[in-house]
Design a protein around this motif. Sequence first.
Motif, PDB file in Angstrom:
ATOM      1  N   ASN A 260      18.270   6.396  -6.417  1.00 16.69           N
ATOM      2  CA  ASN A 260      18.586   5.856  -5.091  1.00 16.69           C
ATOM      3  C   ASN A 260      17.447   6.138  -4.110  1.00 16.69           C
ATOM      4  O   ASN A 260      17.030   5.262  -3.339  1.00 16.69           O
ATOM      5  CB  ASN A 260      19.874   6.479  -4.552  1.00 16.69           C
ATOM      6  N   ALA A 261      16.955   7.370  -4.142  1.00 20.76           N
ATOM      7  CA  ALA A 261      15.900   7.776  -3.215  1.00 20.76           C
ATOM      8  C   ALA A 261      14.607   7.019  -3.483  1.00 20.76           C
ATOM      9  O   ALA A 261      13.943   6.534  -2.553  1.00 20.76           O
ATOM     10  CB  ALA A 261      15.669   9.286  -3.328  1.00 20.76           C
ATOM     11  N   PHE A 262      14.229   6.915  -4.753  1.00 22.48           N
ATOM     12  CA  PHE A 262      12.964   6.259  -5.093  1.00 22.48           C
ATOM     13  C   PHE A 262      13.009   4.757  -4.824  1.00 22.48           C
ATOM     14  O   PHE A 262      12.021   4.173  -4.368  1.00 22.48           O
ATOM     15  CB  PHE A 262      12.597   6.532  -6.546  1.00 22.48           C
ATOM     16  N   VAL A 263      14.129   4.119  -5.111  1.00 19.12           N
ATOM     17  CA  VAL A 263      14.234   2.679  -4.845  1.00 19.12           C
ATOM     18  C   VAL A 263      14.131   2.416  -3.345  1.00 19.12           C
ATOM     19  O   VAL A 263      13.499   1.444  -2.912  1.00 19.12           O
ATOM     20  CB  VAL A 263      15.540   2.103  -5.428  1.00 19.12           C
ATOM     21  N   LYS A 264      14.714   3.289  -2.552  1.00 20.97           N
ATOM     22  CA  LYS A 264      14.597   3.142  -1.096  1.00 20.97           C
ATOM     23  C   LYS A 264      13.136   3.281  -0.661  1.00 20.97           C
ATOM     24  O   LYS A 264      12.666   2.558   0.219  1.00 20.97           O
ATOM     25  CB  LYS A 264      15.465   4.187  -0.395  1.00 20.97           C
ATOM     26  N   THR A 265      12.409   4.197  -1.296  1.00 23.34           N
ATOM     27  CA  THR A 265      10.988   4.375  -0.983  1.00 23.34           C
ATOM     28  C   THR A 265      10.177   3.151  -1.365  1.00 23.34           C
ATOM     29  O   THR A 265       9.274   2.734  -0.624  1.00 23.34           O
ATOM     30  CB  THR A 265      10.431   5.612  -1.715  1.00 23.34           C
ATOM     31  N   LEU A 266      10.469   2.571  -2.511  1.00 24.84           N
ATOM     32  CA  LEU A 266       9.752   1.362  -2.929  1.00 24.84           C
ATOM     33  C   LEU A 266       9.974   0.240  -1.925  1.00 24.84           C
ATOM     34  O   LEU A 266       9.061  -0.543  -1.633  1.00 24.84           O
ATOM     35  CB  LEU A 266      10.204   0.943  -4.333  1.00 24.84           C
ATOM     36  N   GLY A 267      11.164   0.166  -1.381  1.00 26.97           N
ATOM     37  CA  GLY A 267      11.434  -0.815  -0.336  1.00 26.97           C
ATOM     38  C   GLY A 267      10.626  -0.530   0.918  1.00 26.97           C
ATOM     39  O   GLY A 267      10.116  -1.448   1.571  1.00 26.97           O
ATOM     40  N   TYR A 268      10.492   0.748   1.239  1.00 30.75           N
ATOM     41  CA  TYR A 268       9.692   1.151   2.402  1.00 30.75           C
ATOM     42  C   TYR A 268       8.231   0.730   2.215  1.00 30.75           C
ATOM     43  O   TYR A 268       7.606   0.209   3.149  1.00 30.75           O
ATOM     44  CB  TYR A 268       9.794   2.665   2.597  1.00 30.75           C
ATOM     45  N   ILE A 269       7.688   0.958   1.030  1.00 33.56           N
ATOM     46  CA  ILE A 269       6.302   0.577   0.753  1.00 33.56           C
ATOM     47  C   ILE A 269       6.116  -0.921   0.943  1.00 33.56           C
ATOM     48  O   ILE A 269       5.134  -1.376   1.530  1.00 33.56           O
ATOM     49  CB  ILE A 269       5.903   0.998  -0.676  1.00 33.56           C
ATOM     50  N   HIS A 270       7.074  -1.683   0.450  1.00 36.34           N
ATOM     51  CA  HIS A 270       6.999  -3.139   0.545  1.00 36.34           C
ATOM     52  C   HIS A 270       7.057  -3.619   2.001  1.00 36.34           C
ATOM     53  O   HIS A 270       6.386  -4.596   2.368  1.00 36.34           O
ATOM     54  CB  HIS A 270       8.148  -3.761  -0.245  1.00 36.34           C
ATOM     55  N   ASP A 271       7.827  -2.927   2.827  1.00 38.35           N
ATOM     56  CA  ASP A 271       8.091  -3.391   4.189  1.00 38.35           C
ATOM     57  C   ASP A 271       7.138  -2.824   5.245  1.00 38.35           C
ATOM     58  O   ASP A 271       7.218  -3.213   6.413  1.00 38.35           O
ATOM     59  CB  ASP A 271       9.528  -3.039   4.600  1.00 38.35           C
TER      60      ASP A 271
END
Length: 354
Positions: A260-271
């Motif tokens: 959950n934490a890492f997927v949220k981070t990947l979204g942050y990188i994208h945005d």
Amino acid sequence: MKLNRRARAAVGLAAAAAATIAVTGCHTQGSDASDAKAGGTDKVTIMVGGLDKIIYLPAQLTQSLGYFKDQGVDVKLLTQPSGANAENALIAGQVEAVVGFYDHTQVMQAKGKCLESVVQFANVPGEAEMVAAQQADTIKSAADFKGKKAGVTSPGSSTDYLTQYFTAKAGVTTKDYTTVTAGAGQTFISAMQKGGIDAGMTTDPTITTLEQKKAGQVLFDMRTEAGTRKALGGLYPASSLYMSCDYVNQHKETVQKLANAFVKTLGYIHDHSAAEIAAKMPTDMKGGDDTLYTSAMNSSKGMFTTDGKMDGDGAANVLKVLSFANPDLKGKADSIDLSKTYTTQFVDKADSAS
């Protein structure tokens, strides 16, 4: 794995010294449960194959953004100079997880051990084969590695695997060149500047630093999908969070929190922009040069997945590449069960919950 004429001088010693650095504290998996609770919080130690490497940026970025804490996980990040050393720490039971290259899961299955990627950060290596400026006129392809010194982070690392692949495809064997343990970061840069290596595989921000110093130039660029397909014939899933299969099966709740934490981070990188991402990273990981780090981040930012999911065709291509040149997998490709080397069950749930 045996490689010829290993260089174990100052370059290797410097890399080995770096292997003992613990960035956020030490934790050894012992008689206490690996997901032991501290005030209701899961405790997990993750070994990273180089915290300052942008390919592994999601580890520190997730910590900096507070996403582990939000999930109720107390994560300690440790660092080793290479993915091979990080893998060894996992096999030895010193840590619960590794942020490293997915290809280790395939190699270890060939050795009878089960490791599983649970979050796939990137479907490309994020690496480049660099040629020293003084060798630019003599090394134009992998065929020119004969008689040269080729730098890798360490024997058995992904940089080692890929170097063997490129040279083997060009008809050059490991007996034809010298493999040098060049580490990463400043150790690698110094080796290239001082003639310790003629060429070598590394990551950003080291790639960008060498280019800006005019100390090296790119031969093979695998920081983008196009460059990776050109160099390796397809995608090559690389940077990931992997664990032992036993740990994944026995601690599903903890693994889900990490996903959950890492997927949220990947979204942050994208945005977010490279500058915004760089601003979240500790100063010491940026080498004291925010501008250079941001430039390197901008060159590599696109390699990260948005959802943490493995590309199945890419996983098959990793096996194809490894079985061509890697001694542990030659002739064993048909015996490898790819379905046991990664899972998407946790990122699927994380994605649906976001």
